[in-house]
Design an enzyme around this catalytic site. Structure first.
Site, PDB file in Angstrom:
ATOM      1  N   ARG A   1      70.104  55.674  27.927  1.00 34.21           N
ATOM      2  CA  ARG A   1      70.455  57.254  28.066  1.00 34.21           C
ATOM      3  C   ARG A   1      71.151  58.010  26.846  1.00 34.21           C
ATOM      4  O   ARG A   1      70.555  59.038  26.448  1.00 34.21           O
ATOM      5  CB  ARG A   1      71.220  57.261  28.819  1.00 34.21           C
TER       6      ARG A   1
ATOM      7  N   LYS B   1      68.200  40.237  32.728  1.00 38.43           N
ATOM      8  CA  LYS B   1      69.050  41.641  33.203  1.00 38.43           C
ATOM      9  C   LYS B   1      69.875  41.970  33.574  1.00 38.43           C
ATOM     10  O   LYS B   1      68.486  42.176  34.950  1.00 38.43           O
ATOM     11  CB  LYS B   1      68.185  42.840  31.758  1.00 38.43           C
TER      12      LYS B   1
ATOM     13  N   CYS C   1      66.960  46.216  38.860  1.00 33.89           N
ATOM     14  CA  CYS C   1      66.121  47.766  39.672  1.00 33.89           C
ATOM     15  C   CYS C   1      67.343  47.093  41.004  1.00 33.89           C
ATOM     16  O   CYS C   1      66.735  47.066  41.903  1.00 33.89           O
ATOM     17  CB  CYS C   1      65.224  47.543  39.480  1.00 33.89           C
TER      18      CYS C   1
END
Ligand SMILES: Cc1cc2nc3c(=O)[nH]c(=O)nc-3n(C[C@H](O)[C@H](O)[C@H](O)COP(=O)(O)O)c2cc1C
Length: 363
Positions: free
Chosen positions: A225, A140, A101
């Site tokens: 997405r 991740k 992030c």
């Protein structure tokens, strides 16, 4: 594919997306098939441990979604280990650590992608978590912090040595955020160098791309997405992997997905069987503490959700901003959904756009 002792029925994964991939959305995607793993929206380790964070519900999941990975963020090894224990107690299959992030609010607290800038510390975090739980701990990450620090290959090795059971790489740097393209060559290279499964993430918009990425040498592919635009993309990729043409999705089916999502959101926590929802300890009982999240008896005697309408409308708006992309007159749908004032109006818009206008047109 296996991550630790967890077998994934397919190598295609719903990527974690804060604000988007809630349990209702994940359940619907899962129902359409092809999905080997879902990952929750990221949840704060601090919140999980203290049991008082407003965002604890991001960790919720239901049995239908298994195997499920709960993603946590934080930078303190002890707190991350304690949070991993909470995740394990919740019955999740995997605990995933967010090292990707780039949002300053997260990254400035020694968490998210800023962990990539401190590889040794990042490894300490993973080591502490691995010691604390029996479920697989995964990571991740991004390609790196910026172009000068593309250290995913080095960090991936370190976390493997620290006991991580799998690594996912989104092939962009934090500095890139979502600009440019994901570097899948880098992902494939790391995959070759590691003995644990390496999954890749970034820019898969159609099912053939998912297959091509898989064949380029990774163990699995996360789709973010692309799933928001087309919740059938994983099922279509599975069709191709099985040697079949990807299934065609009619406009009607696309409209029904939105309506199903709307109903699931509207009826969350209404008449759910005990144990239906796995929640983090300390998650607020919305019925008791937030009257606008509970349910009421309607005039016809049925139980209906109350006060959630605004929240549901906003969720549908958020999804539609992705869902409408690539559709004929998609911008028209977006504008109408963004101006809808009620659930009834939303249902009407979806019916008109997807069902009545072109009942049998595949997209
Ligand atoms: C709206 C949004 C929210 C995201 N939230 C998260 C998150 O909570 N945790 C995470 O690891 N990645 C998050 N990501 C990154 C995605 O998981 C994924 O790695 C990235 O979008 C690239 O894949 P894509 O091109 O298939 O979307 C988010 C991405 C988007 C677009």
């Amino acid at each position: 594919m296996k991550i630790g002792n967890v077998t994934l029925p397919s190598p295609f994964v719903v990527a974690p997306m804060a604000g988007m991939t809630d349990t209702a959305f994940r359940r619907l995607v899962k129902r359409h098939g092809g999905c080997g793993l879902v990952v929750t929206e990221m949840v704060s380790s601090e919140g999980l441990v203290r049991g008082i964070d407003r965002t604890l519900e991001y960790a919720e999941y239901t049995e239908e979604e298994r195997p499920v990975s709960i993603q946590i963020f934080g930078g303190d090894p002890e707190k991350m280990a304690a949070a991993a224990r909470v995740v394990e107690t919740m019955g999740a299959d995997i605990v995933d650590v967010n090292m990707g992030c780039p949002v300053p609010k997260i990254a400035k607290h020694n968490a998210g992608c800023s962990l990539m800038r401190e590889p040794e510390h990042a490894a300490t975090v993973i080591e502490a978590m691995v010691k604390a739980v029996k479920i697989p701990v995964t990571v991740k990450m991004r390609a790196g912090w910026n172009d000068g620090e593309r250290n995913a290959p080095e960090l991936a090795k370190r976390v493997q040595d620290a006991g991580a059971a799998a690594v996912t790489i989104h092939g962009r740097t934090a500095q890139q955020s979502y600009t440019g393209l994901a570097d899948w060559d880098l992902v494939a290279r790391v995959s070759q160098e590691l003995s644990i499964p390496v999954l890749g993430s970034g820019d898969c918009i159609d099912p053939q791309q998912v297959i091509d990425r898989l064949h380029a040498g990774v163990s699995g592919v996360l789709v973010g997405r692309g799933v928001l635009r087309n919740p059938w993309i994983l099922a279509q990729a599975a069709d191709i992997a099985a040697g079949d043409p990807p299934r065609t999705i009619t406009m009607r089916a696309r409209g029904e997905f939105l309506l199903d999502y709307l109903e699931l959101l509207l009826n969350e926590r209404v008449d759910e069987a005990a144990g239906f929802r796995h929640v983090a300890p300390g998650t607020t009982d919305h019925d008791a503490s937030a009257p606008d999240r509970g349910s009421r008896i309607a005039s016809d005697g049925s139980r209906v959700a109350r006060g959630r309408e605004k929240w549901v409308i906003n969720k549908i708006r958020a999804l539609c901003s992705w869902y409408s992309k690539g559709l004929d007159a998609g911008s028209h749908l977006r504008i109408r959904v963004n101006s809808a004032q009620s659930i009834a109006e939303l249902r009407e818009i979806v019916d008109e756009f997807f069902v009545l206008a072109s009942p049998a047109v595949p997209v």
